[in-house]
Design an enzyme around this catalytic site. Sequence first.
Site, PDB file in Angstrom:
ATOM      1  N   ASP A 175       0.845  -1.191   0.000  1.00 62.33           N
ATOM      2  CA  ASP A 175       0.000   0.000   0.000  1.00 62.33           C
ATOM      3  C   ASP A 175       0.889   1.252   0.000  1.00 62.33           C
ATOM      4  OD1 ASP A 175      -3.128   0.567   0.455  1.00 62.33           O
ATOM      5  OD2 ASP A 175      -2.001   2.056   1.613  1.00 62.33           O
ATOM      6  N   TYR A 302      -3.547  10.944   0.866  1.00 59.06           N
ATOM      7  CA  TYR A 302      -4.099  10.739  -0.475  1.00 59.06           C
ATOM      8  C   TYR A 302      -4.100  12.042  -1.259  1.00 59.06           C
ATOM      9  CZ  TYR A 302      -5.434   5.994   0.647  1.00 59.06           C
ATOM     10  OH  TYR A 302      -5.393   4.668   0.969  1.00 59.06           O
ATOM     11  N   HIS A 353      -4.392  -7.994   1.072  1.00 55.66           N
ATOM     12  CA  HIS A 353      -3.748  -6.690   1.142  1.00 55.66           C
ATOM     13  C   HIS A 353      -2.926  -6.498   2.417  1.00 55.66           C
ATOM     14  CE1 HIS A 353      -3.333  -2.499  -0.020  1.00 55.66           C
ATOM     15  NE2 HIS A 353      -3.752  -2.105   1.173  1.00 55.66           N
TER      16      HIS A 353
END
Length: 375
Positions: A175, A302, A353
């Site tokens: 990630d 982000y 993940h």
Amino acid sequence: MKPFRIAVPDDVLTDLRQRLARTRWPDRECVEDWSQGIPLDYTRELGSYWADEYDWRAREKALNRFSQFTTEIDGLDIHFIHQRSPHDDAFPLIATHGWPGSIVEFQKVIEPLTNPTAHGGRVEDAFHIVCPSLPGYGFSGKPTSTGWGVARIARAWEMLMQRLGYDRYGAQGGDWGAMVSTAIGQQANDNHCVAIHLNMPIAFPPAGLENPTPEEAAALQVLAHYHQHDSGYATQQSTRPQTVGYGLVDSPIGQLAWIVEKFWSWMDCGGHPENVLTKDELLDNVMLYWATASGASSARLYWEGLEFVQNLGRVELPTGVAQFPKEIMQAPRSWCEPGYHITHWTTMPQGGHFAALEQPGLLVDDVRAFFATVR
């Protein structure tokens, strides 16, 4: 360097229980599955466990078995685990978490990596492990100005490793951790990293792809599913992180739902997160967001960081990849080769993940095998 121990104040825990008791619940979803989001019944069950049975003090004590510190880098306090191996010739490795993860992702792998002889490994498999909390996450400081993107974090991690006395080290992550490790690899001329290992390499379909192979067709299908059903969080956090932050910082159930729904969706869990993790393990991670009020500050990465994905350079350092079958990006090796000097590739039999939490044994074995080639 300042020693650090996790010690959430009592009034934060009291306030949490009071907020959980006052939750204003939404009406029930209109479907019998998770397709509209985390179901009301399970959210109430997990919230009730959080309020009445979850023992944060015991979980806090378990996390404090690791040596932790803070240090100021580029004007920001960075929190990190620094667990040295009992073996003097151990290889330094900096492991970086992502969203919606935290340092708790690594709690199952730190001890096997630092003390392999006690966990089925060899002396020559030993690592000194550094696990920082990303800026704006957990117990790291929250940036008060813009600019803390992926490349800057990578430079900060190099400074951290130098302060710790490591002139030669590796980097690992998935990630955001994969992006930071990729950036460290791209900055190799200016740092002391010698290799990187990723469990989510950053790669996309080549332009003008026609007649995809079966592997590429499957990867395109996974990517299409992500964009259609799983990427709303990224759109919101990359455009208006402050707006979503009000709800996340004010409502513990809102923060829980925002995170746990992604654990359900992104783990290899057969339809329910507790098929892989316990309630305690799910809530440990939620607590690092709630106790530090980092719902907004974590989301801002982000807003800062997606530009890095759009302007990828090549990593010339040796790169190892552990590809887990339920990862949200299933880039075939052919898509990854242009961006990385891949010298090690493992297709895993299971896992998703959150590899270090879901399949710690598989990840530990792969990290050992890859870095054995560069020590």
